[in-house]
Scaffold this motif. Structure first.
Motif, mmCIF file in Angstrom:
data_model
loop_
_atom_site.group_PDB
_atom_site.id
_atom_site.type_symbol
_atom_site.label_atom_id
_atom_site.label_comp_id
_atom_site.label_asym_id
_atom_site.label_seq_id
_atom_site.Cartn_x
_atom_site.Cartn_y
_atom_site.Cartn_z
ATOM 1 N N MET B 22 80.078 52.976 19.434
ATOM 2 C CA MET B 22 79.555 52.049 20.421
ATOM 3 C C MET B 22 80.094 52.293 21.833
ATOM 4 O O MET B 22 79.382 52.069 22.820
ATOM 5 N N ASP B 23 81.348 52.757 21.938
ATOM 6 C CA ASP B 23 81.895 52.939 23.287
ATOM 7 C C ASP B 23 81.260 54.121 24.023
ATOM 8 O O ASP B 23 81.508 54.330 25.200
ATOM 9 N N LYS B 24 80.420 54.897 23.290
ATOM 10 C CA LYS B 24 79.694 55.991 23.948
ATOM 11 C C LYS B 24 78.255 55.585 24.269
ATOM 12 O O LYS B 24 77.466 56.396 24.735
ATOM 13 N N TRP B 25 77.897 54.336 23.991
ATOM 14 C CA TRP B 25 76.558 53.856 24.332
ATOM 15 C C TRP B 25 76.543 53.422 25.799
ATOM 16 O O TRP B 25 77.592 53.176 26.391
ATOM 17 N N ALA B 26 75.343 53.288 26.354
ATOM 18 C CA ALA B 26 75.222 52.669 27.671
ATOM 19 C C ALA B 26 75.446 51.163 27.501
ATOM 20 O O ALA B 26 75.074 50.609 26.470
ATOM 21 N N PRO B 27 76.067 50.515 28.514
ATOM 22 C CA PRO B 27 76.322 49.074 28.382
ATOM 23 C C PRO B 27 75.068 48.268 28.018
ATOM 24 O O PRO B 27 75.140 47.334 27.211
ATOM 25 N N ILE B 30 74.399 48.313 24.370
ATOM 26 C CA ILE B 30 75.248 47.364 23.640
ATOM 27 C C ILE B 30 74.608 45.981 23.681
ATOM 28 O O ILE B 30 74.505 45.291 22.661
ATOM 29 N N SER B 31 74.141 45.593 24.869
ATOM 30 C CA SER B 31 73.489 44.279 25.000
ATOM 31 C C SER B 31 72.276 44.185 24.084
ATOM 32 O O SER B 31 72.064 43.164 23.414
#
Lengths: 384, 135
Positions: B22-27, B30-31
């Motif tokens: 998840m920390d490599k996704w775009a913010p 995540i939303s």
């Protein structure tokens, strides 16, 4: 029907029953029954004297309930004692009830439950829903709590500090179920502030807690994004802060501070007031906030305060100074890693900050914080 | 009606198709993921099939009794533990097929690049009460 108004009558009705000789546990059950009856009857048949109505109905319920348990003679004694119908006495035992419900012999969770039911006038079902436990569990917790305080004398002066701690716990629980615990905590704290003598040594702290609650409650709508994500203070849309609540909080705080009996709630409220005072995050008076954190650290030995103080040092004197302050604290403190991540980001070390945000997310105590910290890591990773 | 647990694992499940942390996704990805999960739970509440949903912290402690009057023995967390539950959703549905359908829908939650994660979820039926009529 205004349920808040109805519930605000609950403690004084309960106190009248106890003064008439009913034991606390039975009286509390009777008042609860009367409240439920009022919700049923009042919308179509509103009473002229709501408090008098509640006293009459609760007293009748109490007598019905004790009929099976005590001897006839005892019941007749009580009937003899019943005062003639008419205006209810003006003496206010509200504060005594708060002391009883927050008695030091109770665990925090029991004190919270008993306070919400006996002085808050909430039903067991509502309290259970708010704390996400089965109703039977909450009912048991409340009846055990009542047994614990059964022998406590009602007219003994109690400890205001324990009452404030209970109200603080209720406020911090936030919102789940159909009862808004933050609003309920504010209502109850107002009631204590109205009941306590303004010359009482703890009056300043009662006012300080009320101000603290109002100032934080004012920001509540701005604290979450439409998707439920946490919005940290610097990024909040300050136009969404409730200015009425802020103005009231600041006024109450200033009056409290003028009494010159500083305590931790007043100091915390002062910090909240300084945040509320800044039109933009950049205009925040961090130097003054840091002074209040120093004051707060003198008043309490709370690790949370020392951690927040490190953040304030970072804002007032730069991230390096903040990191130095942080290094002096125990690394196993909750949120220590999250603060370190933030300060390293401010210091320009994005790689380290991203790594620390991921670690902080793994340690997060709730999903909202975990998602927020993961998003911070993602934001930095996307920029690199 | 039958109750099922949809289990999500930190460790122990086969790797998902879209396996980017998840920390490599775009913010905003995540939303989108979080919104999907909330909408899913909201829909199940509307259909009357939702029972409970909880998330667990990644690290816990192993505890055991160590004899009368002695404090409990604690150990762990153990790095070699192969299976680690991340959380669950409890549903109450009419059929096994419906439970499969819902689990698959939950597994289609969007991840990196807005693509479904295809995460493996474990579907476990509850042991129910014995029926009243047995013949």
């Amino acid at each position: 029907m205004d349920e808040g108004l109805l519930r605000s009558l609950s403690p004084s009705v309960l106190a009248i029953l106890v003064r008439r000789g009913a034991d606390f546990a039975a009286a509390e059950d009777a008042v609860q029954d009367a409240l439920i009856e009022a919700v049923r009857v009042w919308p179509t048949d509103p009473p002229r004297d709501p408090k008098g109505w509640l006293v009459t109905v609760a007293w009748r319920r109490f007598l019905d309930a004790t009929r099976s348990e005590v001897s006839r003679r005892r019941r007749e004694d009580l009937l003899d004692e019943e005062p003639a119908p008419g205006p209810t006495p003006g003496t206010d035992d509200t504060l005594a009830l708060y002391f009883l419900c927050a008695h030091p012999s109770l665990t925090p969770s029991s004190a919270v439950a008993l306070t919400l039911r006996a002085v808050g006038g909430l039903t067991t079902r509502q309290i259970a829903a708010a704390y996400l436990v089965p109703e039977a569990t909450m009912a048991q917790r409340i009846s055990r709590a009542k047994r614990t305080v059964a022998d406590v004398r009602f007219d003994q002066p109690g400890d205001v500090a324990t009452v404030l701690r209970v109200l603080y716990l209720v406020f911090n629980e936030g919102y789940s179920g159909d009862v808004d615990l933050a609003v309920e905590a504010i209502r109850l704290t107002r009631q204590v502030a109205a009941a306590i003598d303004t010359r009482h040594i703890f009056y300043g702290e009662v006012a300080g807690l009320l101000a603290l609650m109002l100032l934080h409650h004012a920001r509540r709508d701005a604290r979450t994004a439409p998707d439920g994500a946490l919005v940290p203070l610097p990024e909040q849309d300050r136009g969404r802060w409730d200015t009425t609540s802020i103005a009231e909080g600041v006024e109450i705080l200033q009056a409290a501070l003028a009494r010159d009996r500083l305590g931790e709630f007043q100091a915390q409220a002062a910090i909240a007031a300084l945040h509320a005072d800044a039109l933009t995050a950049a205009e925040t008076d961090w130097v003054q906030i840091l002074e209040w954190y120093d004051e707060l650290a003198r008043l309490t030995d709370s690790p949370v305060v020392r951690l927040n103080r490190a953040v304030a040092v970072g804002e007032a004197d730069g991230p390096r100074a903040g990191l130095a302050a942080l290094a002096a604290l125990d690394h196993s403190l909750p949120r220590h890693t999250a603060v370190a991540a933030y300060l390293h980001e401010r210091d320009g070390d994005l790689a380290k900050a991203a790594r620390l945000y991921i670690e902080a997310a793994r340690q997060a105590p709730n999903l909202a914080e975990r998602d927020h910290l993961t998003r911070q890591a993602a934001r930095l990773n996307a920029r690199r | 009606m039958a109750k099922y647990l949809l289990l999500k694992h930190y460790r122990g499940a086969p790797a998902p198709v879209n396996n980017i942390p998840m920390d490599k996704w775009a913010p905003e990805e995540i939303s989108a993921h979080i919104t999907f999960m909330q909408d899913f739970a909201d829909r199940l509440q509307e259909t009357g099939e939702f029972v409970d949903a909880q998330a667990l912290a990644p690290e816990g402690t192993w505890v055991r009794f160590d004899g009368e009057g002695r404090p409990p023995v604690t150990d762990g967390p153990f790095a070699e533990t192969k299976d680690l539950i991340a959380g669950w959703m409890m549903i109450d549905v009419d059929s096994y097929e419906r439970a499969l359908e819902l689990a698959a829908e939950l597994s289609s939650a969007p991840g990196a690049n807005g693509e479904p994660i295809h995460e493996w979820l474990e579907l476990r039926p509850f042991m129910g009460a014995p029926p009243t009529i047995t013949d």
